[in-house]
Enzyme design. Structure first.
Site: not given
Ligand code: AQP
Length: 343
Positions: A120, A203, A206
């Site tokens: 991230k 993956k 969202k």
């Protein structure tokens, strides 16, 4: 060595309101939360982890909406706010209070090794928020605040669960107590890692910039069918054994999604569709996904029409959560040596 059998069997898990719910969140997490609630073995606590969501920028009105939508998603999928405790994290301040203690237990080296932080934060880690680095310690607090014995999660959270166990072990060892349980992750089934529809190595998420990479629980039947029709595959027909999916991540993903939606094993799905082309398999998968997800999305939109009722349910959930959390935090303060905590 801490003996978990001395703790009440209790499940905690949470989802970030960092966007709309995906099929990955549903199959990897919520569907299994419902099973654990209905199984009757555990007391179940489910959370919208809004404080985790703000480790990356969230527009405040989107965050409010996503939190309510997530609450609606939980309830529409079968979480009963009477049988389970359902609340948003920020309404239970004990999470951050215990989170601070765990910031002082966890080691910098542990945090820097977290692959989710590396993914991230990307190349610009110096510019990532401090919260993004520290968030697994808050997650350990979320779990251990309720002395949770089991945590159902998708495969991507495995490393954070190991860190939670390390935090509990170090706390117990440093203070010479058997206070926190060594929580068991519950990661099983065919859908522990639902992959992106556009890239079988990533993956489903969202926050993926491509909406075509995921199925949202709020997608209508046309959108679901279109996303499955356009899902990346390969030119081969489906094999007749699971081994034949080994080097075909996109094909394996669609078979696993089918199996998870239909509560079957992937081997059973392969046996039914062996030798068929994706042109035949994809419409069947789309029909199944629409049949399973449409009732949930209809119920979500009905619940979203009454946000005052959702807020009331979450406030009530927070009151119930605090009844469990307050004594654990008080005892933790006492163990650590905070004046005013009871001794
Ligand atoms: N693709 C997935 N397959 C299976 N399980 C999944 N989960 C998430 N994606 C998949 C599981 O859903 C729970 C909640 O996850 P989260 O929202 O707290 O964080 P996340 O894992 O980072 O999910 P996202 O969708 O990828 O969110 P963003 O994009 O905000 O980072 C967890 O149990 C997770 O394992």
């Amino acid at each position: 060595m801490t003996d978990n059998t001395t703790f009440t069997p209790r499940v905690f898990s949470g989802i970030q309101p960092s966007g709309g719910l995906t099929l990955g969140n549903y199959l990897g997490a919520i569907k299994r939360f419902v099973e654990m609630q209905d199984g009757g073995t555990y007391q179940t606590i489910y959370c919208m982890v809004d404080l985790h969501a703000i480790t990356v920028w969230q527009n405040p009105s989107d965050l409010r909406r996503n939190t309510r939508e997530l609450a609606a998603g939980y309830i529409a999928s079968g979480i009963d706010p009477e049988r389970s405790i359902l609340m948003n994290q920020s309404q239970v301040p004990e999470h951050t209070q215990l989170g601070w203690i765990f910031n002082c237990v966890a080691r910098m080296g542990w945090m820097k090794r977290m692959t989710q932080f590396k993914d991230k934060a990307g190349k610009n880690a110096e510019n990532a928020s401090l919260g993004l680095l520290a968030y697994p310690a808050l997650m350990a607090a979320d779990i251990l605040l309720y002395h949770s014995t089991h945590v159902p999660v998708g495969d991507d959270q495995k490393q954070h669960l190991e860190l939670t166990r390390d935090v509990a072990t170090k706390f117990n060892h440093d203070y010479g107590v058997d206070f926190f349980p060594i929580t068991e992750p519950v990661i099983h089934g065919v859908a522990t890692r639902v992959m992106s529809l556009r890239d079988g190595s990533k993956k489903m998420s969202k926050s993926d910039p491509s909406d075509m990479s995921r199925i949202n629980l709020t997608d209508d039947a046309d959108a679901i069918a279109q996303k499955i029709r356009k899902a990346k595959t390969d030119p081969e027909p489906l094999p007749d054994t699971l081994d034949g999916l080994a080097d075909r991540p996109e094909a394996a993903n669609l078979v696993n999604i089918y199996a998870a939606l239909d509560d079957r094993g992937a081997d059973d799905v392969i046996a039914e569709f062996a030798g068929q082309q994706f042109g035949a398999f994809k419409p069947k998968l789309a029909d199944l996904a629409v049949a399973k997800l449409s009732p949930i999305s209809c119920e979500m939109s009905r619940l979203m029409d009454d946000s005052a009722e959702l807020d009331r349910l979450l406030a009530r959930g927070a009151d119930r959560a605090r009844e469990l959390a307050a004594p654990v935090l008080k005892k933790t303060y006492e163990i650590v040596g905070m004046v005013g905590a009871g001794t």
